[in-house]
Enzyme design. Structure first.
Site, mmCIF file in Angstrom:
data_model
loop_
_atom_site.group_PDB
_atom_site.id
_atom_site.type_symbol
_atom_site.label_atom_id
_atom_site.label_comp_id
_atom_site.label_asym_id
_atom_site.label_seq_id
_atom_site.Cartn_x
_atom_site.Cartn_y
_atom_site.Cartn_z
ATOM 1 N N PRO A 126 -9.730 4.447 16.032
ATOM 2 C CA PRO A 126 -10.021 3.264 17.273
ATOM 3 C C PRO A 126 -8.870 3.465 18.301
ATOM 4 O O PRO A 126 -7.193 4.141 18.338
ATOM 5 C CB PRO A 126 -9.532 1.966 16.533
ATOM 6 C CG PRO A 126 -9.554 2.141 15.547
ATOM 7 C CD PRO A 126 -9.154 3.453 15.242
ATOM 8 N N GLY A 127 -9.108 3.536 19.822
ATOM 9 C CA GLY A 127 -7.521 3.207 21.345
ATOM 10 C C GLY A 127 -7.664 2.104 20.996
ATOM 11 O O GLY A 127 -6.574 1.142 19.893
ATOM 12 N N GLY A 185 -1.753 -0.787 8.473
ATOM 13 C CA GLY A 185 -1.050 0.451 8.662
ATOM 14 C C GLY A 185 0.148 -0.941 10.112
ATOM 15 O O GLY A 185 -0.562 -1.425 9.570
ATOM 16 N N ILE A 186 1.112 0.198 10.296
ATOM 17 C CA ILE A 186 2.014 -0.281 11.241
ATOM 18 C C ILE A 186 2.628 0.275 12.084
ATOM 19 O O ILE A 186 2.070 1.907 12.065
ATOM 20 C CB ILE A 186 3.726 -0.458 10.287
ATOM 21 C CG1 ILE A 186 4.304 0.961 9.231
ATOM 22 C CG2 ILE A 186 3.522 -1.373 8.962
ATOM 23 C CD1 ILE A 186 5.784 0.826 8.558
ATOM 24 N N TYR A 199 4.469 7.479 13.884
ATOM 25 C CA TYR A 199 2.075 7.206 13.894
ATOM 26 C C TYR A 199 1.363 7.926 13.458
ATOM 27 O O TYR A 199 0.140 8.453 13.487
ATOM 28 C CB TYR A 199 2.542 6.245 15.094
ATOM 29 C CG TYR A 199 0.918 5.455 14.930
ATOM 30 C CD1 TYR A 199 1.164 4.149 14.065
ATOM 31 C CD2 TYR A 199 0.039 5.911 15.746
ATOM 32 C CE1 TYR A 199 0.476 3.708 14.552
ATOM 33 C CE2 TYR A 199 -0.637 4.993 15.967
ATOM 34 C CZ TYR A 199 -0.489 3.870 14.851
ATOM 35 O OH TYR A 199 -2.361 2.407 14.805
ATOM 36 N N ILE A 234 -6.944 -1.410 21.018
ATOM 37 C CA ILE A 234 -7.515 -2.696 20.606
ATOM 38 C C ILE A 234 -6.447 -3.957 20.649
ATOM 39 O O ILE A 234 -5.604 -3.827 20.509
ATOM 40 C CB ILE A 234 -8.091 -2.603 19.453
ATOM 41 C CG1 ILE A 234 -8.844 -1.315 18.741
ATOM 42 C CG2 ILE A 234 -9.259 -3.739 18.972
ATOM 43 C CD1 ILE A 234 -10.065 -0.807 19.536
ATOM 44 N N ASP A 253 7.549 1.791 16.857
ATOM 45 C CA ASP A 253 8.073 2.626 17.967
ATOM 46 C C ASP A 253 9.160 3.165 18.153
ATOM 47 O O ASP A 253 10.040 2.516 18.913
ATOM 48 C CB ASP A 253 6.664 2.314 19.084
ATOM 49 C CG ASP A 253 5.371 2.468 18.647
ATOM 50 O OD1 ASP A 253 5.159 2.308 17.681
ATOM 51 O OD2 ASP A 253 4.361 1.689 19.518
ATOM 52 N N VAL A 309 0.800 -1.198 -0.075
ATOM 53 C CA VAL A 309 0.006 -0.163 0.347
ATOM 54 C C VAL A 309 0.729 1.497 -0.134
ATOM 55 O O VAL A 309 0.590 2.356 -0.324
ATOM 56 C CB VAL A 309 -0.927 -0.030 1.512
ATOM 57 C CG1 VAL A 309 -2.308 -1.171 1.289
ATOM 58 C CG2 VAL A 309 -0.192 0.095 2.567
HETATM 59 N N1 CAA Z 1 3.864 7.521 28.610
HETATM 60 C C1 CAA Z 1 4.643 8.468 29.547
HETATM 61 N N2 CAA Z 1 5.762 7.068 29.718
HETATM 62 C C2 CAA Z 1 6.088 6.710 29.387
HETATM 63 C C3 CAA Z 1 5.553 6.105 28.237
HETATM 64 C C4 CAA Z 1 3.706 6.823 28.347
HETATM 65 N N3 CAA Z 1 3.141 6.413 27.239
HETATM 66 N N4 CAA Z 1 5.649 4.912 27.260
HETATM 67 C C5 CAA Z 1 7.606 4.763 27.953
HETATM 68 N N5 CAA Z 1 7.195 6.144 28.908
HETATM 69 C C6 CAA Z 1 9.196 5.732 29.902
HETATM 70 C C7 CAA Z 1 9.196 4.827 30.692
HETATM 71 O O1 CAA Z 1 7.947 4.699 31.398
HETATM 72 C C8 CAA Z 1 10.684 5.357 30.963
HETATM 73 O O2 CAA Z 1 10.409 6.058 32.037
HETATM 74 P P1 CAA Z 1 11.718 6.477 33.002
HETATM 75 O O3 CAA Z 1 13.415 6.114 31.683
HETATM 76 O O4 CAA Z 1 11.752 7.507 33.343
HETATM 77 O O5 CAA Z 1 12.399 4.799 33.466
HETATM 78 C C9 CAA Z 1 11.041 6.244 29.120
HETATM 79 O O6 CAA Z 1 9.295 6.651 28.538
HETATM 80 C C10 CAA Z 1 11.972 5.166 28.306
HETATM 81 O O7 CAA Z 1 10.723 3.861 28.148
HETATM 82 P P2 CAA Z 1 11.637 3.025 28.046
HETATM 83 O O8 CAA Z 1 12.537 2.051 28.791
HETATM 84 O O9 CAA Z 1 10.272 1.688 27.412
HETATM 85 O O10 CAA Z 1 12.694 3.084 25.925
HETATM 86 P P3 CAA Z 1 12.929 2.024 25.125
HETATM 87 O O11 CAA Z 1 13.247 3.265 24.701
HETATM 88 O O12 CAA Z 1 12.608 1.093 25.175
HETATM 89 O O13 CAA Z 1 10.724 2.608 24.377
HETATM 90 C C11 CAA Z 1 9.072 3.236 23.394
HETATM 91 C C12 CAA Z 1 10.584 2.962 24.239
HETATM 92 C C13 CAA Z 1 9.272 2.600 21.520
HETATM 93 C C14 CAA Z 1 8.283 3.949 23.631
HETATM 94 C C15 CAA Z 1 7.959 1.812 24.703
HETATM 95 O O14 CAA Z 1 7.915 2.333 26.300
HETATM 96 C C16 CAA Z 1 6.599 1.645 23.881
HETATM 97 O O15 CAA Z 1 7.000 1.215 23.151
HETATM 98 N N6 CAA Z 1 5.687 2.695 24.625
HETATM 99 C C17 CAA Z 1 4.708 2.031 23.558
HETATM 100 C C18 CAA Z 1 4.185 2.245 22.794
HETATM 101 C C19 CAA Z 1 2.855 3.147 22.583
HETATM 102 O O16 CAA Z 1 2.216 3.317 22.869
HETATM 103 N N7 CAA Z 1 2.627 2.428 20.679
HETATM 104 C C20 CAA Z 1 1.055 1.804 20.465
HETATM 105 C C21 CAA Z 1 1.478 0.877 20.379
HETATM 106 S S1 CAA Z 1 -0.569 0.625 19.188
HETATM 107 C C22 CAA Z 1 -1.156 1.621 18.770
HETATM 108 O O17 CAA Z 1 -0.194 1.997 17.621
HETATM 109 C C23 CAA Z 1 -2.589 1.250 17.991
HETATM 110 C C24 CAA Z 1 -2.678 2.528 18.526
HETATM 111 O O18 CAA Z 1 -3.522 3.123 17.290
HETATM 112 C C25 CAA Z 1 -3.236 3.387 19.716
#
Ligand code: CAA
Length: 251
Positions: free
Chosen positions: A187-188, A94-95, A157, A190, A98, A66
């Site tokens: 969506p939130g 979508g991908i 994203y 899921i 993160d 796509v």
């Molecule tokens: N809010 C606030 N702080 C956050 C956070 C968040 N959502 N996520 C991570 N942090 C903080 C951690 O607590 C950590 O803090 P400290 O250093 O104080 O301990 C710091 O950020 C680093 O976090 P990581 O140790 O996880 O660091 P990393 O570099 O290994 O990874 C990341 C960073 C890739 C962002 C990882 O935290 C992650 O995958 N987070 C989730 C991201 C997310 O929400 N993705 C949604 C996927 S689902 C989707 O996208 C579908 C949809 O449409 C809803």
């Protein structure tokens, strides 16, 4: 409504994936003829088709990148030759890549923008003229709560998903008098692989507590909204961005 649905051909991009599979199967249950597209990198597509067949559902499936305009053009032409005119397009593929902005490379940015946002142009461009000519069409663009509110680790994203709704609104205006609706759903979190891939501690401590309903959404709940948007009854809904996020983000 079922009789009308039977005559409609729907294309669901990423239609074998977490959310995509629910959308495809629920649309097929509702009587639509459903074509799914899958990533050319997906080696399990045949297994998926066989599994669906054993559950009593037959799908046509095409590998489509796509993110690649020419591939979308060629494959949509093929779908039209094989299956007929496309009445409904669900831009679902979508991908995620993160990572914090500090770590994000240009490639991480480009890949997400191309797959999540350019794809809406690449695919919709192939079907819109036909929808206008036939005076009926539905385009549903799958965005995300994170396009509405932003998300830690998702500058790419969130930007792509926010861009989707600008595209929706502008196109909805252009085709509103031609029987074609264009909508975004957001969506939130899921319960799909994309979400369960989030580190468990982050999911438990940062994300789940923010969802007032207190759980992840179910893919079939999102698919149900798409079924509604495809229906005749939804003809007055266009240019909308419909949230389905368990109350996580209200605006
Ligand atoms: N809010 C606030 N702080 C956050 C956070 C968040 N959502 N996520 C991570 N942090 C903080 C951690 O607590 C950590 O803090 P400290 O250093 O104080 O301990 C710091 O950020 C680093 O976090 P990581 O140790 O996880 O660091 P990393 O570099 O290994 O990874 C990341 C960073 C890739 C962002 C990882 O935290 C992650 O995958 N987070 C989730 C991201 C997310 O929400 N993705 C949604 C996927 S689902 C989707 O996208 C579908 C949809 O449409 C809803």
């Amino acid at each position: 409504m079922a009789i009308i649905a039977e005559n409609r051909l729907a294309v669901v991009t990423g239609g074998m994936g977490g959310l995509g599979e629910s959308i495809s199967t629920k649309m097929a249950d509702a009587g639509y003829r459903v074509v799914v597209t899958y990533s050319p990198a997906n080696t399990k597509w045949k297994q998926w088709i066989d599994d669906m067949r054993s559950r009593g559902q037959a799908f046509s499936a095409y590998p489509v990148d796509v993110a690649d305009y020419d591939d979308c053009a060629a494959k949509c032409a093929q779908i039209r030759r094989d299956c007929g005119e496309i009445d409904i397009l669900v831009n679902n593929a979508g991908i995620t890549r993160d990572m914090t902005f500090k770590k994000m490379t240009k490639d991480d940015w480009d890949e997400v923008m191309r797959t999540n946002l350019d794809s809406c142009f690449n695919m919709t461009k192939q079907v819109m003229d036909g929808m206008i000519d036939r005076n009926w069409g539905r385009v549903i663009n799958v965005s995300s709560v994170n396009g509405q509110k932003g998300a830690f680790g998702q500058t790419n994203y969130s930007a792509a998903k926010a861009g989707i709704h600008g595209f929706t609104k502008a196109l909805a205006l252009e085709v509103a008098r031609r029987g074609v609706t264009v909508n975004t759903i957001s969506p939130g979190y899921i319960g799909t692989k994309m979400v369960t891939a989030i580190p468990g501690e982050i999911l438990d401590t940062k994300i789940l507590p923010q969802i007032p309903v207190g759980r992840l959404g179910k893919p079939e709940e999102v698919a149900g909204l798409i079924i509604y948007l495809c229906s005749e009854e939804a003809a007055f809904v266009t240019g909308a961005n419909i949230s389905i996020n368990g109350g996580q983000h209200m605006y």
